[in-house]
Design an enzyme around this catalytic site. Structure first.
Site, PDB file in Angstrom:
ATOM      1  N   ARG A 173       0.990   5.601   0.829  1.00 48.83           N
ATOM      2  CA  ARG A 173      -1.301   6.049   0.512  1.00 48.83           C
ATOM      3  C   ARG A 173       0.299   8.034   0.305  1.00 48.83           C
ATOM      4  NH1 ARG A 173      -4.106   6.820   4.801  1.00 48.83           N
ATOM      5  NH2 ARG A 173      -3.881   4.712   6.062  1.00 48.83           N
ATOM      6  N   LYS A 218       0.541  -1.218   0.624  1.00 47.65           N
ATOM      7  CA  LYS A 218       0.044  -0.063  -0.202  1.00 47.65           C
ATOM      8  C   LYS A 218       0.974   1.623  -0.118  1.00 47.65           C
ATOM      9  CE  LYS A 218      -1.470   1.446   3.872  1.00 47.65           C
ATOM     10  NZ  LYS A 218      -2.153   2.042   5.274  1.00 47.65           N
TER      11      LYS A 218
HETATM   12  C1  R5P Z   1      -1.942   2.380   9.515  1.00 47.58           C
HETATM   13  O1  R5P Z   1      -0.177   2.096   9.357  1.00 47.58           O
HETATM   14  C2  R5P Z   1      -2.757   1.584  10.006  1.00 47.58           C
HETATM   15  O2  R5P Z   1      -2.119   0.002  10.943  1.00 47.58           O
HETATM   16  C3  R5P Z   1      -3.926   1.125   9.656  1.00 47.58           C
HETATM   17  O3  R5P Z   1      -3.906   0.658   8.365  1.00 47.58           O
HETATM   18  C4  R5P Z   1      -4.958   2.374   9.552  1.00 47.58           C
HETATM   19  O4  R5P Z   1      -4.521   3.392  10.326  1.00 47.58           O
HETATM   20  C5  R5P Z   1      -6.245   2.757   8.647  1.00 47.58           C
HETATM   21  O5  R5P Z   1      -6.852   3.803   8.621  1.00 47.58           O
HETATM   22  P1  R5P Z   1      -7.706   3.474   7.075  1.00 47.58           P
HETATM   23  O6  R5P Z   1      -9.095   3.177   7.714  1.00 47.58           O
HETATM   24  O7  R5P Z   1      -8.379   5.168   7.307  1.00 47.58           O
HETATM   25  O8  R5P Z   1      -7.454   3.785   5.678  1.00 47.58           O
END
Ligand code: R5P
Length: 311
Positions: free
Chosen positions: A193, A191
């Protein structure tokens, strides 16, 4: 031993009190007209080993202030030892400087809790293990994986299970769950971001075709990470995608996003109190952490091993 609760998740605190066969400490939280928080403890806690439970979930700042003021009240009431039980530790994702001139708020919050007078901290699935080191007091980090793996085995044994980490940072957590599921195979969603609050699935490392996929993560917030990962897994031939996530932050339109997604089910724990939208969702199910928290509290009070809970 005494267990006092803030208002963020009273039902979990009550379940833990039931497990320990004790009554919640009689305390009240009031607000002044300008929203200042005032905590009053209505029973003697002098010389007691007190556990104060509060998740710093939405509204994060109010719940954090309530925890800090509750700790201060306990300290000034001469509690012998104060353990802050924080099932969901908010601000944990701000654990490093993402750019110049930015804060490390997880460290600031750890300092505040320590300064308020906590002697110990107990939490569940901290966003990053090193957050334990942000506290200069003993900090126990419990894992949701044993509760999750028991549920997966009860519900989905017999399927071609594959454990999926939704990002590279979650691989250790996913591997630990896979180990508990008779060494199920592991795949990783690569992933990336682009902007805070948005996620984009780039690639899947591993062959998920024909697999019943178990996505595991510590937090579901907007649901973007999860729903994008589920779409990508389905596109690569996964038969079903079920998600097990410790902390259901579920802000904004997350519940609607989950309801409309291709996920078969989202299983979260009760580390954060459920909103009505969460309770009404047919796709979201809860696992309780009360026995695990209760047992850890009992062991801390008895000064026996907490880590052996996970052997
Ligand atoms: C990120 O590193 C966390 O482990 C979660 O994947 C993240 O906080 C999930 O956020 P959202 O549901 O907004 O994509």
């Amino acid at each position: 031993m005494k267990l006092m609760s803030g208002n963020s998740n009273l039902s979990l605190a009550q379940s833990v009190a039931d497990y320990l066969d004790i009554k919640l400490t009689d305390a009240s939280v009031k607000r002044f007209a300008d929203d200042e928080i005032f905590v009053e403890i209505h029973e003697n806690v002098r010389g007691e080993d007190v556990f104060i439970m509060q998740s710093t979930s939405f509204p994060a700042n109010d719940n954090l202030m309530e925890l800090l003021i509750g700790i201060d009240a306990l300290r000034r009431a001469s509690a012998k030892r104060i353990t802050a039980v924080i099932p969901y530790f908010g601000y944990a994702r701000q654990d490093r400087k993402p750019g110049p001139r930015t804060p490390i708020s997880a460290k600031l919050v750890a300092n505040l809790i320590t300064e308020a007078g906590a002697d110990r901290v107990l939490s569940i699935d901290l966003h990053a293990g090193q957050i334990q080191g942000f506290f200069d007091i003993p900090t126990d980090n419990l894992y949701g994986a044993p509760v999750m793996s028991a549920d997966i085995q009860a519900r989905f044994a017999g399927h071609e299970l594959m454990v999926i980490s939704p990002d590279v940072g979650g691989v250790v957590r996913a591997r630990a769950l896979a180990k508990r599921l008779d060494n199920a195979p592991l795949a990783i969603v690569d992933k990336r971001r682009e902007r805070a609050g948005e996620s984009e699935v780039m690639n899947i490392i591993g062959d998920v075709s024909g697999r019943f996929c178990i996505l595991i993560d510590d937090i579901v917030d907007s649901g973007g990470t999860l729903c994008n990962a589920a779409d990508a897994l389905k596109a690569k031939g996964a038969t079903e995608v079920v998600a097990y996530i410790t902390h259901g932050v579920l802000s904004g339109g997350a519940v609607a996003r989950i309801n409309d997604s291709c996920l078969k089910e989202l299983v979260i724990t009760d580390s954060i109190g459920a909103t009505d939208a969460v309770k009404d969702s047919d796709k979201i199910r809860h696992l309780t952490m009360a026995p695990l928290l209760g047992e850890a509290i009992k062991r801390i009070a008895d000064e026996t091993s907490v880590s052996s809970l996970f052997d």
